[in-house]
Design a protein around this motif. Structure first.
Motif, PDB file in Angstrom:
ATOM      1  N   ALA A 134       0.856  -1.188   0.000  1.00 42.41           N
ATOM      2  CA  ALA A 134       0.000   0.000   0.000  1.00 42.41           C
ATOM      3  C   ALA A 134       0.888   1.234   0.000  1.00 42.41           C
ATOM      4  CB  ALA A 134      -0.914   0.012   1.224  1.00 42.41           C
ATOM      5  N   ILE A 135       0.840   1.972  -1.078  1.00 38.53           N
ATOM      6  CA  ILE A 135       1.672   3.186  -1.164  1.00 38.53           C
ATOM      7  C   ILE A 135       1.244   4.191  -0.101  1.00 38.53           C
ATOM      8  CG2 ILE A 135       2.276   5.168  -2.611  1.00 38.53           C
ATOM      9  CD1 ILE A 135       2.169   3.392  -5.021  1.00 38.53           C
ATOM     10  N   ARG A 136      -0.071   4.303   0.150  1.00 37.01           N
ATOM     11  CA  ARG A 136      -0.546   5.280   1.128  1.00 37.01           C
ATOM     12  C   ARG A 136       0.019   5.007   2.514  1.00 37.01           C
ATOM     13  NH1 ARG A 136      -6.824   5.693   2.546  1.00 37.01           N
ATOM     14  NH2 ARG A 136      -6.199   4.451   4.362  1.00 37.01           N
ATOM     15  N   ASP A 137       0.113   3.713   2.876  1.00 38.73           N
ATOM     16  CA  ASP A 137       0.637   3.345   4.191  1.00 38.73           C
ATOM     17  C   ASP A 137       2.146   3.121   4.171  1.00 38.73           C
ATOM     18  OD1 ASP A 137      -2.013   3.326   4.898  1.00 38.73           O
ATOM     19  OD2 ASP A 137      -2.203   1.145   4.948  1.00 38.73           O
ATOM     20  N   GLU A 138       2.722   3.035   2.977  1.00 34.05           N
ATOM     21  CA  GLU A 138       4.119   2.624   2.824  1.00 34.05           C
ATOM     22  C   GLU A 138       4.346   1.340   3.616  1.00 34.05           C
ATOM     23  OE1 GLU A 138       5.930   3.828   0.664  1.00 34.05           O
ATOM     24  OE2 GLU A 138       5.750   5.993   0.472  1.00 34.05           O
ATOM     25  N   ALA A 139       3.461   0.354   3.382  1.00 37.08           N
ATOM     26  CA  ALA A 139       3.522  -0.871   4.165  1.00 37.08           C
ATOM     27  C   ALA A 139       3.221  -2.089   3.301  1.00 37.08           C
ATOM     28  CB  ALA A 139       2.529  -0.809   5.324  1.00 37.08           C
ATOM     29  N   PHE A 140       3.865  -3.209   3.669  1.00 35.47           N
ATOM     30  CA  PHE A 140       3.606  -4.492   3.032  1.00 35.47           C
ATOM     31  C   PHE A 140       2.527  -5.220   3.824  1.00 35.47           C
ATOM     32  CE2 PHE A 140       8.074  -3.428   2.249  1.00 35.47           C
ATOM     33  CZ  PHE A 140       8.164  -3.587   0.879  1.00 35.47           C
ATOM     34  N   TYR A 141       1.650  -5.936   3.142  1.00 41.32           N
ATOM     35  CA  TYR A 141       0.586  -6.682   3.805  1.00 41.32           C
ATOM     36  C   TYR A 141       0.513  -8.101   3.271  1.00 41.32           C
ATOM     37  CZ  TYR A 141      -1.105  -2.214   5.631  1.00 41.32           C
ATOM     38  OH  TYR A 141      -1.206  -1.013   6.281  1.00 41.32           O
ATOM     39  N   SER A 142       0.171  -9.028   4.147  1.00 42.04           N
ATOM     40  CA  SER A 142      -0.022 -10.417   3.727  1.00 42.04           C
ATOM     41  C   SER A 142      -1.400 -10.557   3.098  1.00 42.04           C
ATOM     42  CB  SER A 142       0.096 -11.351   4.937  1.00 42.04           C
ATOM     43  OG  SER A 142      -1.008 -11.162   5.817  1.00 42.04           O
ATOM     44  N   LYS A 143      -1.609 -11.657   2.356  1.00 42.15           N
ATOM     45  CA  LYS A 143      -2.891 -11.850   1.686  1.00 42.15           C
ATOM     46  C   LYS A 143      -4.034 -12.002   2.687  1.00 42.15           C
ATOM     47  CE  LYS A 143      -2.523 -16.895   1.145  1.00 42.15           C
ATOM     48  NZ  LYS A 143      -2.557 -18.013   0.162  1.00 42.15           N
ATOM     49  N   ASP A 144      -3.709 -12.495   3.899  1.00 37.83           N
ATOM     50  CA  ASP A 144      -4.742 -12.655   4.929  1.00 37.83           C
ATOM     51  C   ASP A 144      -5.255 -11.312   5.432  1.00 37.83           C
ATOM     52  OD1 ASP A 144      -4.389 -15.388   4.738  1.00 37.83           O
ATOM     53  OD2 ASP A 144      -2.921 -15.463   6.375  1.00 37.83           O
ATOM     54  N   GLU A 145      -4.453 -10.265   5.254  1.00 38.74           N
ATOM     55  CA  GLU A 145      -4.854  -8.945   5.744  1.00 38.74           C
ATOM     56  C   GLU A 145      -5.644  -8.144   4.711  1.00 38.74           C
ATOM     57  OE1 GLU A 145      -1.658  -7.204   8.709  1.00 38.74           O
ATOM     58  OE2 GLU A 145      -0.643  -7.964   6.915  1.00 38.74           O
ATOM     59  N   ILE A 146      -5.664  -8.608   3.480  1.00 46.08           N
ATOM     60  CA  ILE A 146      -6.325  -7.865   2.408  1.00 46.08           C
ATOM     61  C   ILE A 146      -7.801  -8.268   2.329  1.00 46.08           C
ATOM     62  CG2 ILE A 146      -6.305  -7.326  -0.050  1.00 46.08           C
ATOM     63  CD1 ILE A 146      -3.814  -6.431   1.543  1.00 46.08           C
ATOM     64  N   GLN A 147      -8.675  -7.278   2.360  1.00 45.43           N
ATOM     65  CA  GLN A 147     -10.112  -7.508   2.223  1.00 45.43           C
ATOM     66  C   GLN A 147     -10.676  -6.548   1.186  1.00 45.43           C
ATOM     67  OE1 GLN A 147     -12.160  -7.351   5.959  1.00 45.43           O
ATOM     68  NE2 GLN A 147     -11.139  -9.177   6.778  1.00 45.43           N
ATOM     69  N   ASP A 148     -11.385  -7.112   0.219  1.00 44.35           N
ATOM     70  CA  ASP A 148     -11.987  -6.314  -0.851  1.00 44.35           C
ATOM     71  C   ASP A 148     -10.961  -5.431  -1.548  1.00 44.35           C
ATOM     72  OD1 ASP A 148     -14.526  -7.362  -0.222  1.00 44.35           O
ATOM     73  OD2 ASP A 148     -14.797  -5.849   1.348  1.00 44.35           O
ATOM     74  N   GLY A 149      -9.756  -5.969  -1.707  1.00 45.78           N
ATOM     75  CA  GLY A 149      -8.717  -5.245  -2.422  1.00 45.78           C
ATOM     76  C   GLY A 149      -8.090  -4.098  -1.655  1.00 45.78           C
ATOM     77  N   LYS A 150      -8.298  -4.102  -0.336  1.00 49.46           N
ATOM     78  CA  LYS A 150      -7.743  -2.996   0.459  1.00 49.46           C
ATOM     79  C   LYS A 150      -7.022  -3.519   1.692  1.00 49.46           C
ATOM     80  CE  LYS A 150     -11.009   0.569  -0.993  1.00 49.46           C
ATOM     81  NZ  LYS A 150     -11.998   1.598  -0.555  1.00 49.46           N
ATOM     82  N   ALA A 151      -6.078  -2.704   2.187  1.00 42.02           N
ATOM     83  CA  ALA A 151      -5.352  -3.020   3.410  1.00 42.02           C
ATOM     84  C   ALA A 151      -6.268  -2.811   4.620  1.00 42.02           C
ATOM     85  CB  ALA A 151      -4.124  -2.113   3.515  1.00 42.02           C
ATOM     86  N   PRO A 152      -5.880  -3.289   5.800  1.00 46.48           N
ATOM     87  CA  PRO A 152      -6.694  -3.070   7.004  1.00 46.48           C
ATOM     88  C   PRO A 152      -6.994  -1.592   7.270  1.00 46.48           C
ATOM     89  CG  PRO A 152      -4.994  -4.691   7.441  1.00 46.48           C
ATOM     90  CD  PRO A 152      -4.702  -4.135   6.077  1.00 46.48           C
ATOM     91  N   SER A 153      -6.100  -0.721   6.807  1.00 48.11           N
ATOM     92  CA  SER A 153      -6.292   0.724   6.995  1.00 48.11           C
ATOM     93  C   SER A 153      -7.301   1.308   6.007  1.00 48.11           C
ATOM     94  CB  SER A 153      -4.956   1.449   6.818  1.00 48.11           C
ATOM     95  OG  SER A 153      -4.483   1.278   5.491  1.00 48.11           O
ATOM     96  N   GLY A 154      -7.697   0.500   5.025  1.00 48.46           N
ATOM     97  CA  GLY A 154      -8.579   0.999   3.973  1.00 48.46           C
ATOM     98  C   GLY A 154      -7.835   1.503   2.758  1.00 48.46           C
ATOM     99  N   ALA A 155      -6.521   1.474   2.814  1.00 48.97           N
ATOM    100  CA  ALA A 155      -5.709   1.963   1.697  1.00 48.97           C
ATOM    101  C   ALA A 155      -5.731   0.967   0.545  1.00 48.97           C
ATOM    102  CB  ALA A 155      -4.275   2.183   2.150  1.00 48.97           C
TER     103      ALA A 155
END
Length: 549
Positions: free
Chosen positions: A167-188
């Motif tokens: 997620a460029i907005r968060d500057e963070a890497f996320y696992s596939k388990d954290e992705i929901q509806d194409g977005k990070a937990p933060s909504g980014a």
């Protein structure tokens, strides 16, 4: 006799039992002030804000953290104890490069301009950092690269290929388990990234981090953020990608051409850059790093309580002493965002209400660590009820009465018998100091303000019952009246000193109206409970005018 009590509670503070001070009633105290607050018993404080990301202009969250850190630093200086307060800006990463490109300006020019805006916010908030760091500074490039080399030397970094969500907005890497509806937990929004990169062996630090936190539960506060961190670690840590090859705006990996350091590894290093890292033997580092307190928003908890301590421990360094994650602000019950058009500009707030009012409201409206809501009505209510009609009213009614009827000032009658309430007023500030110190140590900034404001409200009630305007006409009450006025002024002066860490401008004015130095310098706690300045004092004027001014 009018006697009202502030709720009493006992707290263990070091080896002393500290009681929340009663304003009126008994003045006996279970502590010795010099043992609790004197410089010879002082310990250092290194308080930091996050370095703020310059992809956009400052918002109310930036102001909130800066004000909180400033209050803590001001109080520690007030005690005369070693203090270092650092803030600054994070100028690297994909979001920053995107923002510069959107505006059609060179990235360096863009970050130079944004850094000045964030510096100006520090100024308008009356914050007093000892350090303002920019991650584009050569000293920071050197520190970050030295940390990388140390980790590499210790076998904590290896080359691999990253395939996953970023997620460029968060500057963070996320696992596939954290992705929901194409977005990070933060909504980014996230994008799929595949590139060669270097990894940090985060997984090997899972048990070491759990052990550390079990032995140091106060290292993360408040408690719910501690629990959140422990839960995240227990869920399993995976090795962390710490370099990018598809990004050029950042700090180059020192030993591998074509790789740029992961922006969070770069940014977090700022906390030791300002202490002189990689020289960990210098006095500055040795004095302050063991007493570090990072104030952060809860949205960046993981970076500060998992990644950052793991980097440090892997490099043979101690983790930060404490991370305190505060909550978020909503506006009129809604999350603030540009798309909703309800974001609050801290510059406009200060311009409209004044810096003291903004500082007061943000720390008074909710307990530090919880979420809160901000509205124009709430700001106005706090301003009028607590600043103007309570604190401002107390100062004006006491000082205006003295200016009119005692133009040469009121004097302490050393050999006179002190009424119990008068003695309580004169000793209240010194009795309150250890409790206020405890509040600062616990990041309970709401509790700090609440004690002072509750006491002001009680004294306003006391004056109504004391009735100095009636006592003036009773000759046999002249001594009692004079001593009472003197005691009220001691309370008012001490309140101004103690409130100055929150309300620096208005309390400086109040002190000057009492013939005292308005500047609060290192070790000014010694002024609490001291004899008042000799009169005549200047003509008083209201501390808080119309909120529309």
């Amino acid at each position: 006799m009018y006697i009202s009590y502030i709720d009493a509670q006992f707290m263990m503070l070091h080896t002393h039992m500290v009681q929340k001070p009663q304003l009126f009633g008994t003045t006996s105290s279970p502590f010795v002030l010099k043992d609790v607050c004197s410089p010879r018993h002082g310990r250092p404080l290194y308080v930091t804000t996050p370095i703020y990301y310059v992809n956009d202009v400052p918002h109310i969250g930036h102001a909130y953290t800066t004000i909180a850190a400033d209050v803590m630093a001001r109080f520690w200086r007030f005690l005369g104890w070693p203090t270092w307060f650092s803030t600054g800006v994070d100028e690297h990463g994909g979001k920053v490069a995107q923002s510069a490109k959107t505006k059609g300006v060179p990235t360096q020019s863009y970050v130079d301009h944004m850094a000045e805006i964030f510096k100006s916010l520090v100024h308008v908030l009356d914050a007093t950092p000892d350090e303002f760091i920019r991650t584009t500074e050569p000293r920071h490039h050197h520190a970050a690269q030295e940390l990388w080399k140390k980790l590499e030397q210790k076998g904590q970094i290896y080359l691999g290929t990253y395939s996953g969500w970023y997620a460029i907005r968060d500057e963070a890497f996320y696992s596939k388990d954290e992705i929901q509806d194409g977005k990070a937990p933060s909504g980014a929004p996230v994008e799929w990234v595949e590139e060669p990169c270097y990894f940090f062996k985060l997984s090997s630090w899972q048990e070491k981090l759990l052990t550390y936190y079990r032995h140091n539960p106060e290292a993360i506060r408040p408690k719910e953020r501690y629990n959140e961190t422990i839960s995240f670690i227990q869920s399993g840590l995976k090795d962390l990608a710490i370099s990018r090859t598809k990004l050029s705006w950042g700090i180059s990996v020192p030993t591998h051409i074509g790789h740029v350091m992961y922006v969070w590894m770069d940014a977090l290093t700022n906390y030791i850059t300002v202490l002189g890292y990689p020289d960990t033997e210098n006095e500055h580092y040795q004095t302050f790093w063991p007493h570090s307190v990072h104030l952060v928003g809860k949205d960046i908890l993981r970076f500060h309580t998992v990644y950052w301590p793991a980097f440090l421990m892997a490099a043979g360094l101690n983790p930060p002493a404490q991370v305190f994650a505060h909550g978020w602000w909503t506006r009129d019950g809604q999350k603030m965002s540009k798309s909703l058009g309800n974001a609050l500009d801290p510059f406009s707030l200060v311009q409209h209400y004044g810096s003291d009012a903004v500082r007061y409201f943000l720390l008074r409206e909710m307990r530090f660590g919880q979420d809160g809501d901000i509205s124009e009505n709430a700001i106005l209510q706090r301003y009028h009820q607590e600043l103007k009609n309570s604190l401002g009213n107390l100062a004006q009614r006491v000082l205006a009465f003295i200016h009119q009827f005692y133009p040469q000032g009121v004097q302490s009658l050393e050999n006179s018998f002190l009424d119990q309430d008068h003695e309580a007023l004169q000793t209240w500030g010194r009795r309150a100091l250890p409790y206020l110190k405890y509040c600062i140590e616990q990041e309970d900034l709401y509790g700090y303000i609440d004690l002072l404001q509750t006491s002001v409200q009680h004294v306003n009630g006391y004056i109504t019952r004391f009735e100095p305007w009636k006592l003036r006409s009773i000759p046999e009450k002249a001594l009692f009246l004079s001593q009472g006025l003197y005691s009220l002024c001691v309370f008012l002066r001490d309140t101004a000193l103690l409130f100055s860490v929150v309300l620096p401008k208005s309390m400086s004015v109040l002190l000057e109206q009492m013939g005292e130095q308005g500047n609060i310098s290192k070790g000014s706690y010694l002024r609490v409970g001291a004899p008042l300045s000799q009169g005549p004092w200047p003509k008083p004027h209201p501390l808080f005018g119309s909120s529309e001014e």
